[in-house]
Design an enzyme around this catalytic site. Structure first.
Site, PDB file in Angstrom:
ATOM      1  N   PRO A   2       0.809  -1.220   0.000  1.00  0.00           N
ATOM      2  CA  PRO A   2       0.000   0.000   0.000  1.00  0.00           C
ATOM      3  C   PRO A   2       0.844   1.273   0.000  1.00  0.00           C
ATOM      4  CG  PRO A   2      -0.748  -1.565   1.672  1.00  0.00           C
ATOM      5  CD  PRO A   2       0.579  -2.049   1.189  1.00  0.00           C
ATOM      6  N   GLU A   3       0.578   2.146  -0.964  1.00  0.00           N
ATOM      7  CA  GLU A   3       1.206   3.462  -0.997  1.00  0.00           C
ATOM      8  C   GLU A   3       0.086   4.483  -1.185  1.00  0.00           C
ATOM      9  OE1 GLU A   3       4.849   3.753  -3.176  1.00  0.00           O
ATOM     10  OE2 GLU A   3       5.393   1.663  -2.777  1.00  0.00           O
TER      11      GLU A   3
END
Length: 251
Positions: A2-3
Site C-alpha cells: 500500500p502506498e
C-alpha cells in the site's frame, strides 16, 4: 504494497459504499477502543491524506494506516472476518472489514487532522503544492535521495515501489545525495504524475506497459535485465526498506 495511490483508491471505494449510510454494526477489535460503538450514526466522509485514511462518523473519526500488509475489504455480500480483522463496519447489506491495519484508532472528528499535521504536501490531495514539496526535498542536500523520498514529512504518499521507480527514471542511485538532483521540482512533479495515473488501479504501472510482468522498471526485478540497457538489476535491503537499481542507468 500500500502506498498513497492504494490508500486514495481504498478511500474512493469506501466513500462510494458507505457515505450517507447509517452504521448497523461497529465492531472495533483493538483493546483500547473495544468499547466504542458507532452503530446508529451516519458515515459523513471518507478521505485520505498521504497513506492515512479517515472515516468520519458523527463526532468520531476512524483513523487507519495500512502499513505494509493492511487492507480494507468491502462488499455487498458478507466479507470473511477472521483473527486479522481490526474493525468491522456494516451499513445494511454493506460490510467493510479493516484487515491487518498497522494503525487503527478512534479520534475526535474535529481533531483528527492532528494525526497528519506533520505530513508534507499530499501527492494526491487538493493541497498538493509542488513548489513546497521541491523545497522540502532540497532542504537537506546531503541526505540520500531514497531516504528523502520516503520521508512523509517531505511529501506524502511515496513508499518503496514509487521510491525505487522514481530513482530509476531520474537516473540516480537510491543512495545518491539529494544534491545530485538538478531539478527537484521536476522530480516531485513526476512523482505526482506516477501516483495520479495509478490512482484507480490496484496493480500500479510506471513503464506505460500494463501487461503482466512489464509494469515496473526496477522494483521487484532483482537480477533481471534492465528494460533499457540489459544490465542485471541490483538489490539491497535494510529492515522494511528495499532498494532496486540499474548499475548502468543510475549514477
Amino acid at each position: 504494497m500500500p502506498e498513497g495511490d492504494t490508500v486514495w483508491h481504498t478511500a474512493a471505494v469506501l466513500r462510494a459504499r458507505l457515505v450517507g449510510r447509517t452504521l448497523t454494526r461497529c465492531d472495533v477489535r483493538v483493546p483500547r477502543y473495544a468499547t466504542v460503538d458507532l452503530t446508529g450514526q451516519a458515515v459523513d466522509e471518507v478521505l485520505s491524506r498521504g497513506k492515512h485514511l479517515f472515516i468520519r462518523v458523527g463526532r468520531a473519526s476512524i483513523h487507519s494506516h495500512l502499513k505494509m500488509d493492511g487492507s480494507w475489504r468491502v462488499a455487498d455480500r458478507p466479507v470473511r472476518v477472521d483473527h486479522r480483522a481490526r474493525i468491522v463496519l456494516e451499513a445494511g447489506a454493506v460490510r467493510a472489514v479493516g484487515v491487518d491495519l498497522g494503525v487503527l484508532e478512534i479520534l475526535e472528528r474535529d481533531r483528527d487532522g492532528d494525526a497528519v499535521a506533520h505530513l508534507g504536501p499530499d501527492l494526491l490531495g487538493e493541497d498538493w503544492d509542488p513548489g513546497l514539496a521541491a523545497a522540502n526535498l532540497a532542504a537537506e542536500p546531503d541526505r540520500a535521495l531514497a531516504e528523502a523520498l520516503l520521508d512523509q514529512r517531505v511529501l506524502a504518499g511515496i513508499g518503496n515501489v514509487y521510491c525505487n521507480e522514481l530513482c530509476f527514471v531520474s537516473g540516480h542511485l537510491p543512495s545518491a545525495p539529494v544534491s545530485a538532483v538538478s531539478d527537484p521540482h521536476r522530480l516531485v512533479s513526476r512523482a505526482r504524475d506516477m501516483l495520479w495515473l495509478n490512482r484507480f488501479r490496484w496493480n500500479r504501472c510506471t513503464t506505460g506497459d500494463t501487461r503482466t510482468g512489464r509494469q515496473l522498471w526496477v522494483y521487484g526485478r532483482a537480477g533481471q535485465s534492465c528494460r533499457r540497457c540489459g544490465t542485471p538489476i541490483g538489490y539491497d535491503s535494510a529492515g522494511d526498506r528495499v532498494t532496486y537499481w540499474c548499475p548502468s542507468c543510475q549514477r
